[in-house]
Scaffold this active site. Structure first.
Site, PDB file in Angstrom:
ATOM      1  N   ASP A   1       0.840  -1.206   0.000  1.00 28.14           N
ATOM      2  CA  ASP A   1       0.000   0.000   0.000  1.00 28.14           C
ATOM      3  C   ASP A   1       0.876   1.258   0.000  1.00 28.14           C
ATOM      4  OD1 ASP A   1       0.903  -0.195   2.588  1.00 28.14           O
ATOM      5  OD2 ASP A   1      -1.080  -0.152   3.529  1.00 28.14           O
TER       6      ASP A   1
ATOM      7  N   GLU B   1       9.149  -4.169  10.569  1.00 30.19           N
ATOM      8  CA  GLU B   1       9.578  -2.868  10.043  1.00 30.19           C
ATOM      9  C   GLU B   1      10.146  -1.988  11.144  1.00 30.19           C
ATOM     10  OE1 GLU B   1       6.843  -0.987   7.361  1.00 30.19           O
ATOM     11  OE2 GLU B   1       7.982   0.886   7.341  1.00 30.19           O
TER      12      GLU B   1
END
Ligand code: KIV
Length: 272
Positions: free
Chosen positions: A52, A190
């Site tokens: 995204d 992340e």
């Protein structure tokens, strides 16, 4: 340093677990369109993520929040048409899976049916447990995403390193174990400390894929525009740029403009 051991004609979710077991690192990169996906696939990247992050790098939004399910399906179906080898994972966009498990399943089914993708990725841990269970129960492979989860950027307030404090690190470990137990085939980690990535990667049998998570992850992912140096204003420490395409493309385009202006393009050989 270990190198590739086995040829994978087609990468599957099972191949990724095998790679972890064999100590072969997994390569993952984003792609959002047919032409780029063809190049990425031919270069033998194991996993293509239709992230995204398209919201940022393709559409110019400040965050990943605005991109819609229809737009993700458009990007994913373009990528799928280009692929011969890679496993294609598609992000479920913000708002398409958090509210209730039935909606999460409907969104995941639309991605799989309308784009032909191989798996979906979702951000978060315990908060989205029921949605993950529901999607997995329908036979759709799910990848998790923990640490800095950009869909929650307004909760965090900044894009700085996550899970530096013990309580957040402990929750991340618990979430990772939970996602594995539910049946996820991998987890993106992340922007978390390298030592925490090591702990999580050692505790799990499914692979971890790091972005700003250090060298102990079982694989690495980058946004392709960052790797190619097209996004020249984005400079996190974890990013290694392999090209400076922003400059190279700019120079090529300036040359074209000059050639048109001085009536050098097209020349006699470039016309009918
Ligand atoms: O959307 C994306 O590109 C991602 C990667 C940063 C892992 O989720």
């Amino acid at each position: 340093m270990s190198t590739a051991k086995k040829e994978y004609k087609r990468v599957t979710v099972k191949s990724l677990v095998d790679m972890k077991q064999q100590g072969e690192k997994i390569s993952m990169l984003t792609a959002y369109d047919y032409s780029m996906a063809k190049i990425v696939d031919a270069a033998k990247v194991d996993v293509i993520l239709v992230g995204d992050s398209a919201s940022n790098v393709m559409a110019g939004h400040e965050t990943t929040l605005p991109i819609t399910l229809d737009q993700m399906i458009y990007h994913a179906s373009s990528v799928i048409r280009a692929i011969e080898r890679a496993l294609v994972v598609v992000d479920l966009p913000f708002g398409s899976y958090q509210s209730d498990p039935k909606e999460a399943l409907r969104s995941a089914i639309r991605i799989m049916k309308e784009s032909g993708a191989h798996a979906v990725k979702v951000e978060g841990g315990a908060e989205i447990k029921e949605s993950v269970k529901r999607i997995l129960a329908a036979g759709i492979p799910v990848m998790g995403h923990l640490g800095l989860t950009p869909q929650s950027i307004y909760k965090f307030g900044t894009y700085t390193v996550r899970a530096k404090e013990d309580d957040e690190a402990e929750k991340l470990i618990e979430d990772a174990k939970m996602l594995e137990k539910l049946g996820c085939f991998g987890i993106v980690l992340e922007k978390i400390p390298a030592d925490l990535t090591k702990v999580v990667s050692e505790k799990l049998t499914i692979p971890t894929i790091g972005i700003g998570g250090g060298k102990h992850a079982d694989g690495q992912v980058l946004v392709i525009h960052d790797l190619l140096g097209m996004t020249h204003e984005f400079n996190p420490r974890f990013l290694r740029r392999y090209m400076n395409l922003y400059e190279e493309m700019g120079n090529a385009i300036s040359e074209y403009v000059n050639d048109v202006k001085r009536q050098d393009f097209p020349n006699d050989d470039e016309q009918y």
